[in-house]
Scaffold this motif. Sequence first.
Motif, PDB file in Angstrom:
ATOM      1  N   LEU A 143       0.901  -1.265  -0.023  1.00  0.00           N
ATOM      2  CA  LEU A 143       0.036  -0.306   0.019  1.00  0.00           C
ATOM      3  C   LEU A 143       0.912   1.174   0.075  1.00  0.00           C
ATOM      4  O   LEU A 143       0.602   2.284  -0.820  1.00  0.00           O
ATOM      5  CB  LEU A 143      -0.860   0.053   1.164  1.00  0.00           C
ATOM      6  N   VAL A 144       1.946   1.436   0.810  1.00  0.00           N
ATOM      7  CA  VAL A 144       2.791   2.405   0.684  1.00  0.00           C
ATOM      8  C   VAL A 144       3.572   2.620  -0.810  1.00  0.00           C
ATOM      9  O   VAL A 144       3.511   3.621  -1.111  1.00  0.00           O
ATOM     10  CB  VAL A 144       4.030   2.291   1.981  1.00  0.00           C
ATOM     11  N   ASP A 145       3.843   1.602  -1.312  1.00  0.00           N
ATOM     12  CA  ASP A 145       4.436   1.719  -2.612  1.00  0.00           C
ATOM     13  C   ASP A 145       3.317   2.274  -3.560  1.00  0.00           C
ATOM     14  O   ASP A 145       3.580   3.003  -4.530  1.00  0.00           O
ATOM     15  CB  ASP A 145       4.923   0.432  -3.292  1.00  0.00           C
ATOM     16  N   LYS A 150       1.342   6.711  -6.897  1.00  0.00           N
ATOM     17  CA  LYS A 150       0.072   7.652  -6.990  1.00  0.00           C
ATOM     18  C   LYS A 150       0.443   8.918  -6.874  1.00  0.00           C
ATOM     19  O   LYS A 150       0.300   9.954  -7.662  1.00  0.00           O
ATOM     20  CB  LYS A 150      -1.106   7.193  -6.485  1.00  0.00           C
ATOM     21  N   GLU A 151       1.355   9.251  -5.934  1.00  0.00           N
ATOM     22  CA  GLU A 151       1.790  10.583  -5.581  1.00  0.00           C
ATOM     23  C   GLU A 151       2.842  11.077  -6.696  1.00  0.00           C
ATOM     24  O   GLU A 151       2.621  12.290  -7.218  1.00  0.00           O
ATOM     25  CB  GLU A 151       2.639  10.616  -4.157  1.00  0.00           C
ATOM     26  N   ALA A 156       3.441  14.261 -11.662  1.00  0.00           N
ATOM     27  CA  ALA A 156       3.736  14.352 -12.923  1.00  0.00           C
ATOM     28  C   ALA A 156       2.606  15.002 -13.737  1.00  0.00           C
ATOM     29  O   ALA A 156       3.018  15.460 -14.915  1.00  0.00           O
ATOM     30  CB  ALA A 156       3.992  13.072 -13.514  1.00  0.00           C
ATOM     31  N   LEU A 157       1.524  15.119 -13.360  1.00  0.00           N
ATOM     32  CA  LEU A 157       0.420  15.771 -14.074  1.00  0.00           C
ATOM     33  C   LEU A 157       0.658  17.368 -14.318  1.00  0.00           C
ATOM     34  O   LEU A 157       0.291  17.964 -15.345  1.00  0.00           O
ATOM     35  CB  LEU A 157      -1.058  15.898 -13.147  1.00  0.00           C
ATOM     36  N   LEU A 177      -7.756   8.990 -10.752  1.00  0.00           N
ATOM     37  CA  LEU A 177      -7.169   8.938  -9.684  1.00  0.00           C
ATOM     38  C   LEU A 177      -7.857   9.010  -8.589  1.00  0.00           C
ATOM     39  O   LEU A 177      -7.882   8.148  -7.588  1.00  0.00           O
ATOM     40  CB  LEU A 177      -6.012  10.238  -9.451  1.00  0.00           C
ATOM     41  N   ARG A 178      -8.977   9.883  -8.306  1.00  0.00           N
ATOM     42  CA  ARG A 178      -9.988   9.980  -7.427  1.00  0.00           C
ATOM     43  C   ARG A 178     -10.657   8.588  -7.188  1.00  0.00           C
ATOM     44  O   ARG A 178     -10.941   8.191  -6.030  1.00  0.00           O
ATOM     45  CB  ARG A 178     -11.006  11.112  -7.425  1.00  0.00           C
TER      46      ARG A 178
END
Length: 198
Positions: A143-145, A150-151, A156-157, A177-178
């Motif tokens: 989950l951390v990965d 995602k961060e 990058a957006l 993403l949401r």
Amino acid sequence: MARGKELHAGLTSTNSFHASVDEFSVWMSQTEARLEILEQETEPMMSGSTGLHPGNSTAFNAQCQDLQDEIEKHREMYLSLNSTGKKLMSGLDSQEDATMLHRRLEEMNQRWNYLKAKSIAIRSRLENTNEDWSSLLVSLRELVDWVIKKENELQALGPVGGDENTIRKQQDDTRALRRQLYDKRPVIENKLLSGRQF
């Protein structure tokens, strides 16, 4: 004279047997007490209560293994006492003595089986707790990965702006993403709750 020697040998054998059963019974009582203490010490970890870290269970596993090894070392004594007791029981003339010896053997057998079952149950629960803990750690690492990935995608957006098509694409990417975050939320909350229980 020969009959007297047989009676004396039988009496000595019976007395020796009872002394050995008494000694074995004392050992079983001590081992039962040690198993109860181990179970009480590991109960918070096994029930998922806070305050006891499953990673510290190595000492408990070692204690449990020591107890199981000690039980196994006494296996021959148990088998010998059980066999001798049955032989003595078949040679007794008095039904009352045979019944008392039978009860004593039954009690010894029940306690022996209890010791074995109890030590195996504690060890199984410790191993299951360790497996659960390891599984939780792996899940949390994944989950951390995922959050880091995602961060990075979000960073990058870039800033919002540009022509209409760029803004629409950024809006679609943000919505996707949401949705992913919304879909992952129950999994994350479940794993965090599991972690708090340890």
